[in-house]
Design an enzyme around this catalytic site. Structure first.
Site, PDB file in Angstrom:
ATOM      1  N   ARG A 152       0.830  -1.212   0.000  1.00 15.35           N
ATOM      2  CA  ARG A 152       0.000   0.000   0.000  1.00 15.35           C
ATOM      3  C   ARG A 152       0.859   1.255   0.000  1.00 15.35           C
ATOM      4  O   ARG A 152       0.470   2.283  -0.551  1.00 15.35           O
ATOM      5  CB  ARG A 152      -0.919   0.011   1.219  1.00 15.35           C
ATOM      6  CG  ARG A 152      -1.885  -1.154   1.286  1.00 15.35           C
ATOM      7  CD  ARG A 152      -2.735  -1.069   2.529  1.00 15.35           C
ATOM      8  NE  ARG A 152      -3.541   0.133   2.520  1.00 15.35           N
ATOM      9  CZ  ARG A 152      -4.731   0.232   1.924  1.00 15.35           C
ATOM     10  NH1 ARG A 152      -5.238  -0.806   1.310  1.00 15.35           N
ATOM     11  NH2 ARG A 152      -5.409   1.356   1.954  1.00 15.35           N
ATOM     12  N   TYR A 166      -9.526  13.078  -6.426  1.00 17.08           N
ATOM     13  CA  TYR A 166     -10.138  14.185  -5.700  1.00 17.08           C
ATOM     14  C   TYR A 166      -9.495  14.299  -4.319  1.00 17.08           C
ATOM     15  O   TYR A 166      -9.073  13.298  -3.737  1.00 17.08           O
ATOM     16  CB  TYR A 166     -11.653  13.996  -5.549  1.00 17.08           C
ATOM     17  CG  TYR A 166     -12.058  12.747  -4.817  1.00 17.08           C
ATOM     18  CD1 TYR A 166     -12.310  12.759  -3.443  1.00 17.08           C
ATOM     19  CD2 TYR A 166     -12.209  11.543  -5.499  1.00 17.08           C
ATOM     20  CE1 TYR A 166     -12.686  11.617  -2.777  1.00 17.08           C
ATOM     21  CE2 TYR A 166     -12.591  10.387  -4.834  1.00 17.08           C
ATOM     22  CZ  TYR A 166     -12.828  10.426  -3.478  1.00 17.08           C
ATOM     23  OH  TYR A 166     -13.196   9.287  -2.815  1.00 17.08           O
ATOM     24  N   PRO A 167      -9.413  15.511  -3.791  1.00 17.99           N
ATOM     25  CA  PRO A 167      -8.951  15.700  -2.409  1.00 17.99           C
ATOM     26  C   PRO A 167     -10.139  15.732  -1.458  1.00 17.99           C
ATOM     27  O   PRO A 167     -11.277  16.006  -1.863  1.00 17.99           O
ATOM     28  CB  PRO A 167      -8.249  17.058  -2.461  1.00 17.99           C
ATOM     29  CG  PRO A 167      -9.010  17.808  -3.514  1.00 17.99           C
ATOM     30  CD  PRO A 167      -9.489  16.788  -4.523  1.00 17.99           C
ATOM     31  N   MET A 168      -9.891  15.452  -0.205  1.00 11.04           N
ATOM     32  CA  MET A 168     -10.956  15.498   0.793  1.00 11.04           C
ATOM     33  C   MET A 168     -10.379  15.777   2.174  1.00 11.04           C
ATOM     34  O   MET A 168      -9.177  15.627   2.411  1.00 11.04           O
ATOM     35  CB  MET A 168     -11.729  14.185   0.824  1.00 11.04           C
ATOM     36  CG  MET A 168     -10.930  12.998   1.307  1.00 11.04           C
ATOM     37  SD  MET A 168     -11.970  11.704   2.022  1.00 11.04           S
ATOM     38  CE  MET A 168     -12.589  12.538   3.482  1.00 11.04           C
ATOM     39  N   LYS A 170     -11.704  15.735   6.605  1.00  6.43           N
ATOM     40  CA  LYS A 170     -12.719  15.392   7.596  1.00  6.43           C
ATOM     41  C   LYS A 170     -13.259  16.686   8.216  1.00  6.43           C
ATOM     42  O   LYS A 170     -12.493  17.619   8.515  1.00  6.43           O
ATOM     43  CB  LYS A 170     -12.141  14.482   8.673  1.00  6.43           C
ATOM     44  CG  LYS A 170     -11.905  13.045   8.189  1.00  6.43           C
ATOM     45  CD  LYS A 170     -13.192  12.365   7.776  1.00  6.43           C
ATOM     46  CE  LYS A 170     -12.963  10.891   7.478  1.00  6.43           C
ATOM     47  NZ  LYS A 170     -14.203  10.220   7.036  1.00  6.43           N
ATOM     48  N   HIS A 193     -16.891   1.738   6.687  1.00  9.89           N
ATOM     49  CA  HIS A 193     -16.583   2.313   5.375  1.00  9.89           C
ATOM     50  C   HIS A 193     -15.736   1.340   4.563  1.00  9.89           C
ATOM     51  O   HIS A 193     -15.934   1.178   3.357  1.00  9.89           O
ATOM     52  CB  HIS A 193     -15.830   3.631   5.572  1.00  9.89           C
ATOM     53  CG  HIS A 193     -16.283   4.709   4.647  1.00  9.89           C
ATOM     54  ND1 HIS A 193     -17.586   5.154   4.610  1.00  9.89           N
ATOM     55  CD2 HIS A 193     -15.614   5.425   3.713  1.00  9.89           C
ATOM     56  CE1 HIS A 193     -17.690   6.118   3.712  1.00  9.89           C
ATOM     57  NE2 HIS A 193     -16.514   6.294   3.146  1.00  9.89           N
ATOM     58  N   GLN A 206      -7.491   1.637  -5.645  1.00 11.81           N
ATOM     59  CA  GLN A 206      -7.377   2.917  -4.959  1.00 11.81           C
ATOM     60  C   GLN A 206      -5.957   3.187  -4.503  1.00 11.81           C
ATOM     61  O   GLN A 206      -5.148   2.268  -4.330  1.00 11.81           O
ATOM     62  CB  GLN A 206      -8.278   2.920  -3.740  1.00 11.81           C
ATOM     63  CG  GLN A 206      -7.821   1.915  -2.691  1.00 11.81           C
ATOM     64  CD  GLN A 206      -8.617   1.972  -1.406  1.00 11.81           C
ATOM     65  OE1 GLN A 206      -9.464   2.823  -1.241  1.00 11.81           O
ATOM     66  NE2 GLN A 206      -8.328   1.071  -0.499  1.00 11.81           N
TER      67      GLN A 206
END
Length: 685
Positions: A152, A166-168, A170, A193, A206
């Protein structure tokens, strides 16, 4: 005083535990607008020089000639937000800085302008017990879990056609502050999730990269797929999960298609890319071979129609989730296992029929000791996708991965009829397709190899033991053999099964954890189990001294978790959750021999001491019994009169010899006077 207490309370609420993290490669998403007016106005010789320079740059970086390791790829971008996206993964920020600046030195860069960019670093973080063991250095570097996490942190860029970036972040609103949630609540959000993400194994890949302190958001999410509707379906489902609906804020979304550097002229001319015959993964125009992944583990999975059940992860909620952090989609690239097929024993063929395939062909393959490491680079890890002691096959093929997946899907349907089949899947790695097939026994794998050898384009073939389990584990006890054994016990006046005559499927897991800590976690787990009608009961038992001191292991854990279920499928599902309990060190089916006979007794309180003393005397008889390994008396922490006796034997015959003995019959007769309820005897082999 009131103000002080209020301030103290606020300080206590705000103090939260962050997850441990480990970082891997640094990531740059470099998004570019093309100045189309300047491009059209430029003389043809200038455009040709710019294209040549651009191709050279892209090929140079996709071949990773600028650094010791890493990955690069180029994509078109749909819509008006950008025209191109160049993706770089490199071991240092200095490498990214050089890559960005070197592009600006090309002639092609004169016709582009940076629309935006995003800087991040691949990240693994976790909330589970196994994750903490990894971060605390308690996991060997060559273990399946360590290999999985390293894959990973140092991923390969997949060959899939579409990309979505895309950025994100919390959310940190007064009533919706992710960082003010207790650790356990955040962990539950992440687990749920991740469960959604695992449903899209084989459909969406991903890369999760952290960017706190690097860029304007907290994570950069990159998803790949050969069908963008899979990405849409995944994100739609996740939008309805509270961890997204309540706590997630998103930046802009960028969607594109991968093309080879040699297709840059076609892209600039408005032609469809990738062009016919071009290799989107980056084959060079001068015939230079793309670098293999070498020592750098990566995760690559091709979409396989109908991949479910045993084709994916096997153990439910697994250690692979140790790489899950605060980000939204970290469920791994492998579909979670649904459990054994209900009709696994009904085919009756004795071998896979392959849907009308001919007899198996050449079953030869090269035996290798590092198959677990090879599979780790493909995203398959011990505990999540297979157990220690399983046997794996790795067959490379020159065929197209998608066509190969369709061909293997037919074989997998046949393999799924057999209890010893764990998983069969198709992976793509460094532009090369491979079939991975995992079985619980080498003999079964050798039979499967004959069928896999007939798959189109098979070239290099490997097989090997996975992990450090027993080399040749015995066949698991089937329902039929359990009924046979219970009938033999009944003939000897020994009660078997539940009082109403139904079978019980039992699990026993031993733990080195503090019994009180273990009991607290089991209580929480039992509350979930109690929602299911098939759950008989789950409890923590503390062990006393083994009845056979001569064979006792001084290091044996002194606590056990016993879980009883009405059906084997329910027990199998529960085992995935139970193995995540703290300090678990073994299960009955992990060793050789006949296994354990579990004897459950509810003793009258006044006779408890007498009961314990009597079973101490049985130890002298056991010392003389052939094939006896160990018998231990354990007491339920919540009810000391609830006793569980775990008895380990080399074989069924050895165990039955004892249970047919006159001495045991006398003990059973005596037990009728001191027991509060009918005893239950359950084989755990």
């Amino acid at each position: 005083m009131g103000s002080f207490l209020r301030i103290e309370a606020v300080a206590t609420v705000m103090k939260r535990e962050p997850p441990q993290t480990e970082e891997g490669w640094y990531v740059l998403h470099d998004l570019r607008h093309v100045d189309w007016d300047a491009w059209r106005a430029a003389p043809e010789r200038d455009r040709d020089r710019a294209l040549t320079d651009g191709i050279d740059y892209l090929e140079y970086f996709e071949a990773v000639e600028d650094s010791s390791e890493g990955q690069s790829a180029v994509y078109t971008v749909l819509g008006d937000k950008a025209d191109l996206m160049i993706l770089h993964l490199r071991p240092t920020m200095a490498d990214l800085d050089a890559a960005e600046r070197q592009f600006e030195q090309t002639e092609f860069a004169r016709y582009t302008e940076q629309a935006t960019s995003y800087v991040s670093v691949t990240e693994a973080s976790g909330y589970t017990e196994k994750a903490r063991e990894y971060f605390d250095g308690e996991v060997d570097d060559d273990s399946g879990l360590a290999q999985y996490i390293q894959a990973r942190l140092h991923p390969d860029i997949p060959d899939e056609e579409f990309v979505c970036f895309y950025p994100m972040s919390k959310r940190r609103e007064p009533d919706q502050n992710w960082y003010d949630l207790p650790f356990a609540e955040r962990a539950e959000h992440i687990k749920r999730h991740g469960d959604i993400g695992r449903q899209y194994g084989g459909k969406v890949e991903q890369m999760i990269a952290g960017s706190i302190g690097f860029d304007d958001h907290e994570w950069g999410i990159t998803l790949w797929s050969d069908d963008m509707t899979h990405v849409k379906d995944l994100l739609t489902q996740m939008r309805f999960d509270p961890s997204t609906s309540k706590f997630a804020d998103f930046g802009r979304f960028y969607v594109g298609r991968r093309f080879a550097p040699s297709d840059l002229p076609a892209m600039m001319n408005g032609q469809r890319v990738p062009s016919a015959g071009a290799n989107a993964s980056g084959a060079t125009t001068d015939g230079r071979a793309q670098p293999t992944d070498g020592d750098h583990p990566g995760t690559r999975e091709t979409a396989t129609a109908g991949q479910s059940g045993d084709a994916g992860s096997h153990g439910g909620v697994h250690p692979g989730s140790s790489a899950e952090g605060d980000h939204p989609h970290d469920g791994g690239d492998v579909a979670s296992r649904d459990g054994e097929a209900d009709e696994a024993s009904e085919s009756g063929d004795g071998h896979p029929d392959g849907g009308g395939r001919p007899d198996p062909g050449d079953a030869s393959y090269e035996e290798t000791d590092d198959l677990a490491q090879r599979l780790a680079t493909m995203g398959l890890s011990e505990g999540e996708d297979y157990d220690a002691g399983d046997y794996g096959l790795l067959f490379y093929s020159e065929s197209d991965a998608e066509a190969l997946a369709d061909e293997v899907a037919d074989l997998r349907e046949s393999f799924d009829h057999y209890d010893r089949h764990v998983a069969t899947t198709v992976r793509a790695q460094s532009g090369r397709a491979a079939v991975v097939s995992i079985w619980t026994a080498q003999e079964a794998a050798e039979t499967a190899a004959g069928f896999l050898g007939d798959v189109s384009g098979v070239s290099d073939t490997y097989g090997g033991r996975l992990g450090e389990g027993a080399a040749d584990e015995p066949e698991p006890t089937t329902a039929n053999s359990s009924e046979e054994i219970q009938q033999q016990l009944a003939d000897a006046n020994v009660y078997a099964g539940q009082p109403n005559g139904e079978d019980v499927f039992a699990l026993v897991l031993y733990s080195e954890a503090d019994p009180e800590t273990l009991s607290t976690e089991v209580t929480e787990l039992t509350e979930s189990f109690d929602h299911y009608d098939t759950h008989e009961g789950t409890a923590v038992y503390e062990a006393g001294e083994p009845l056979d001191a001569a064979t006792a292991d001084a290091d044996q854990p002194r606590a056990a978790v016993v879980s009883l279920w009405e059906t084997q499928s329910a027990a199998d599902t529960a085992s995935g959750f139970l193995t995540d309990l703290p300090g678990i060190v073994g299960r009955p089916d992990e060793g050789d021999g006949f296994g354990t006979m579990g004897m459950f007794y509810t003793v009258e309180p006044d006779h408890r001491e007498e009961f314990v003393e009597t079973f101490d005397e049985v130890g002298e008889l056991l010392d003389e019994m052939d094939g006896h390994r160990e018998t231990t008396l354990l007491a339920n922490r919540d009810d000391v009169n609830d006793m569980f006796i775990a008895s380990q034997w080399d074989s069924k015959e050895d165990a039955m010899a004892f249970f047919r003995s006159d001495e045991f019959a006398e003990t059973v007769q005596w037990g009728r006077t001191v027991l509060a309820d009918r005893p239950r005897h359950v084989f755990l082999a």
